[in-house]
Structure formats: C-alpha cells, structure tokens
Design a protein around this motif. Structure first.
Motif, PDB file in Angstrom:
ATOM      1  N   ASP A   1       0.825  -1.206   0.000  1.00 56.90           N
ATOM      2  CA  ASP A   1       0.000   0.000   0.000  1.00 56.90           C
ATOM      3  C   ASP A   1       0.860   1.257   0.000  1.00 56.90           C
ATOM      4  O   ASP A   1       0.391   2.335  -0.353  1.00 56.90           O
TER       5      ASP A   1
ATOM      6  N   PRO B   1      -0.865   3.195  -3.156  1.00 55.72           N
ATOM      7  CA  PRO B   1      -1.945   3.412  -2.186  1.00 55.72           C
ATOM      8  C   PRO B   1      -3.311   3.150  -2.819  1.00 55.72           C
ATOM      9  O   PRO B   1      -3.980   4.061  -3.315  1.00 55.72           O
ATOM     10  N   GLU B   2      -3.717   1.899  -2.789  1.00 61.24           N
ATOM     11  CA  GLU B   2      -4.844   1.458  -3.608  1.00 61.24           C
ATOM     12  C   GLU B   2      -6.186   2.081  -3.207  1.00 61.24           C
ATOM     13  O   GLU B   2      -7.103   2.135  -4.022  1.00 61.24           O
ATOM     14  N   LYS B   3      -6.332   2.558  -1.987  1.00 58.49           N
ATOM     15  CA  LYS B   3      -7.599   3.189  -1.604  1.00 58.49           C
ATOM     16  C   LYS B   3      -7.600   4.687  -1.879  1.00 58.49           C
ATOM     17  O   LYS B   3      -8.650   5.277  -2.132  1.00 58.49           O
TER      18      LYS B   3
ATOM     19  N   THR C   1      -1.595  -6.405   0.590  1.00 54.22           N
ATOM     20  CA  THR C   1      -2.253  -5.337  -0.148  1.00 54.22           C
ATOM     21  C   THR C   1      -3.284  -5.928  -1.102  1.00 54.22           C
ATOM     22  O   THR C   1      -3.053  -6.976  -1.717  1.00 54.22           O
TER      23      THR C   1
ATOM     24  N   THR D   1      -4.041  -4.905  -3.918  1.00 55.73           N
ATOM     25  CA  THR D   1      -3.566  -4.816  -5.303  1.00 55.73           C
ATOM     26  C   THR D   1      -3.125  -6.171  -5.837  1.00 55.73           C
ATOM     27  O   THR D   1      -3.367  -6.498  -7.009  1.00 55.73           O
TER      28      THR D   1
ATOM     29  N   ARG E   1      -0.908  -0.013   5.772  1.00 57.15           N
ATOM     30  CA  ARG E   1      -2.093  -0.018   4.923  1.00 57.15           C
ATOM     31  C   ARG E   1      -2.522   1.387   4.548  1.00 57.15           C
ATOM     32  O   ARG E   1      -2.231   2.365   5.233  1.00 57.15           O
ATOM     33  N   ASP E   2      -3.259   1.495   3.468  1.00 59.60           N
ATOM     34  CA  ASP E   2      -3.711   2.773   2.942  1.00 59.60           C
ATOM     35  C   ASP E   2      -5.155   3.032   3.366  1.00 59.60           C
ATOM     36  O   ASP E   2      -5.981   2.110   3.394  1.00 59.60           O
TER      37      ASP E   2
END
Length: 402
Positions: free
Chosen positions: A103, A107-109, A140, A142, A367-368
């Motif tokens: 992440d 940063p997937e969110k 993650t 992703t 985490r994101d």
C-alpha cells in the motif's frame, strides 16, 4: 452434538450482544458435512438475519480468487512461477503477498479507483515494474486485483463470470455473486451494513472502492457452508488465499467499513464461517475472537467470556472532545500567558488530523486509508481531532491579534 450446538448458540448470542453487532450469520461444517447455518440479530432494514441473508465476506474473497488461479494453473493455463505483466512478479507471489508491492508503493484506496481488473493492471503498472519480490509479506489488495486479471487473461472470461461458472455453480452456491465496485455493483437484495459510533450502529453505504479479486464476494451463510464443506477436496493451502495462524489452523479474515467476516478450518475437521454487518472500527478489527470462540465450543473447550472495548473507546474519545472544547473555551476567556510565538503549537492538533490517515495506516502495517474512510472507521476519533483543531486554531488566531 445437540448440546454443543446449544452451547454454541448461547456463546454467539452473548458475543453479538457484547460486541454490539446488529446482525451476524454463522456457518459450521464437519469435514464435508454441514452442521449448522444460523442467523442472529437483524439487517439494516430491520429484517431478521437468516442463513440466506446476503452479506459481504470482504477479504475472505481472496480464497475464492486463489482457487480460480489454482484451477487455471492445474489446467496448464497459468504458470504459478512465471513472471507476469512484464514484471518480475509471479502469480504465486501475488497470491502470497510477497510480490514486493504494498500500500506504500501503490496506495490502492487513495488513488482513483479502477472499474475493471484491466484498469487495475494499468493503474499498477509503475508499481509492478518497480517491484522487487524479496519474500517479505506485504498485505495489499492490489495483489489480488492483479490476480483477478490473470484469471481473465487465462480463461477469456470476465472475472466475476469465471467465478460464477467454475466455482459458485459447481459448489451449488446459487446465492453468491462477485462484484467489481462498491457500492455500485451490490445486489438489489443486499442490505447495507453498519457503522458504529458512541454506542450506536448506523446503516451506511460502503465507500466507493474497487474490490474485484480482493474483497468483492457477496454471499450467504448457507452458501458459505457449501464452500467450507468442499474444502477437504479443494485442499486449501497457506499463502494461497488462506493464512496459517499460530495454532497451525488455516483461516482468512476480511474487513469492510460496513462489515466484517472470517473463515477458519480447525485441525479437528470443523469449518467455521462468520459474517457480521458491523464494519471495522476501533475495538472491532475483525471476527477472529468470534471464530476462535466457536472453535473452542465445538472442540469441547470453554471460550473466553465475550467482551468488547468499542463503547469504552468511543466514550474516551467523547470525553477528550469535551475536554478539548472546554480547555480552548477557557483559553479564549483568559489573558495571553505566553509569547505569540508559542501559539504555533496550537496548530499541532490540525497537523495530527491531517496526518491521521497516514499515521493510522502505519500502525496497521502500512495499509492505505483515506480521510473519508477514516471517518467510517472511527467517527469519534475524527470528531475529536476536528474539534481540537478548530478550537486550537481559533485560540491561536485570537491570541495573535491581541
């Protein structure tokens, strides 16, 4: 078994009350046989939760994605150890979260959300090319977005269609679907989950997120029972959509901002699936304790007394909010006691508020999370930081002008 099921119902009911879960569904199997499917509480529409209530299983979905990849690997259409997408990353590394992507690197969110696995690959292109698989575990979503695209490329089918045709239908999971984006693609008969704040559970929409491959399966306890009953033949593996815990059991948990879920396979042959309509919050980081307690009851052990710190945490944050408000009002009414330069310290709460998504992400393994999602995670935390920021900045401005 009747006495065990009676004790089980008592434990789950007690846990649901202690944890302030509005609705929970539980599925239990023994080897390849369904033992129990039961609902507790109500959904956001007020209807009783049953074994056929559609609920999110969040990242438990990853075990379904891993199975799809394994099926295609068994059929010779995916090589688990051959790098994909012109990178150094292999499918096995994607499934085991050892791809080198995290992440932090993507940063997937926080980034704009894709609408399909193909778009997810495009979004991850730079992170993929820069990734250096080093065997280190970095969780993650992703990784599983990319795995979903692998399934599409290898099968020639849309990811959700592949799961329906090759996983759900063969197992008789007729009430289960896989979606791409929340809340856009949620089924019409899916009831919203709940957020929690100050002792109250409030129905909420899941934030806009891409979930294909990572956490997009919507199902029922009845269908999860079929899934668990099939596991002895599917031979789940650590690092392939499942994770081995400290007791050597295979499991995977999932969190949405409006729901939590988990699955557990015990060494004694029990399969346990839990779905809750209460989202991840401070004091509710998943359903681990509920799954473990159910396993204890089934194996003839006495589970720990159900408890929860959710309300206590929120009450402490409410107290801090009132304290911040009171101290700042008091400061506004009193003469300035320190040089003007000291007033810059009044901006510290504002800095903490702006940095809170990053700080919280670091506390949870990098985490994101976005600020909007942080408000879903803990509205009392955001309210405290906001009130403290506004009041302290106001005091600083007033004191500077005097």
């Amino acid at each position: 078994m009747f006495m065990a099921l009676s004790a089980l119902a008592l434990f789950v009911s007690s846990y649901v009350d202690a944890a302030s879960y509005p609705g929970v569904a539980v599925a239990i199997t023994k080897d390849d046989q369904v033992v129990a499917v039961q609902g507790y509480g109500h959904d956001s529409g007020g209807a009783p939760v049953t074994g056929h209530t559609k609920m999110a299983i969040a990242s438990v979905s990853k075990s379904f994605t891993a199975l799809a990849v394994r099926q295609l690997a068994d059929g010779g259409r995916i090589d688990l150890d051959r790098p994909v997408f012109d990178s150094r990353v292999t499918p096995r590394q994607l499934l085991g979260h050892t791809s080198g992507i995290s992440d932090r690197s993507l940063p997937e969110k926080s980034l704009a959300q894709p609408n399909s696995p193909a778009e997810a690959v495009d979004r991850a292109r730079d992170a993929l090319l820069a990734a250096e698989p080093d065997g280190r575990f970095r969780y993650t979503n992703t990784n599983y977005h990319l795995a979903a695209r692998l399934v599409e490329l290898a099968s020639g089918e849309k990811f959700s269609s592949y799961l329906e045709k090759h996983v759900f239908e063969p197992l008789g999971m007729t009430e289960t679907v896989a979606i791409d984006v929340t809340p856009r693609d949620l089924p019409a008969d899916y009831s919203r989950g709940f957020g929690y704040a100050y002792g109250f559970s409030v129905p909420l929409d899941e934030p806009d997120r891409f979930v294909a491959g990572s956490d997009g399966v919507i199902t029922t306890a009845a269908d999860m029972a079929k899934w668990l009953a099939a596991q002895p033949n599917l031979m789940p593996q650590d690092g392939m959509g499942w994770q081995e815990d400290s007791q050597g059991r295979l499991r995977h948990n999932g969190i949405w901002f409006t729901g939590t879920a988990g699955q557990l396979l015990t060494k004694s042959g029990y399969g346990i699936a839990v779905m809750s309509s209460s989202g991840v919050t401070l004091g509710n980081e998943g359903t681990y304790a509920l799954e473990n307690g159910i396993a204890d009851v089934l194996d003839g052990r006495t589970p720990p007394e159900p408890s929860s710190y959710r309300l206590l945490i929120d009450l402490v944050l409410a107290g801090l909010t009132l304290l911040s408000l009171g101290l700042c009002v008091r400061a506004l009414r009193r003469p300035r006691r320190f040089p003007k330069g000291w007033q810059v310290l009044r901006f510290v709460p504002l800095g903490l508020m702006l940095a809170s998504p990053t700080v919280l992400g670091l506390l949870y393994g990098g985490r994101d999370i976005t600020f909007f999602q942080l408000a879903h995670y803990s509205l009392p935390l955001v309210v405290w930081l906001a009130v403290s920021s506004v009041m302290n900045v106001s005091v600083a401005v007033v004191r500077w002008k005097r």
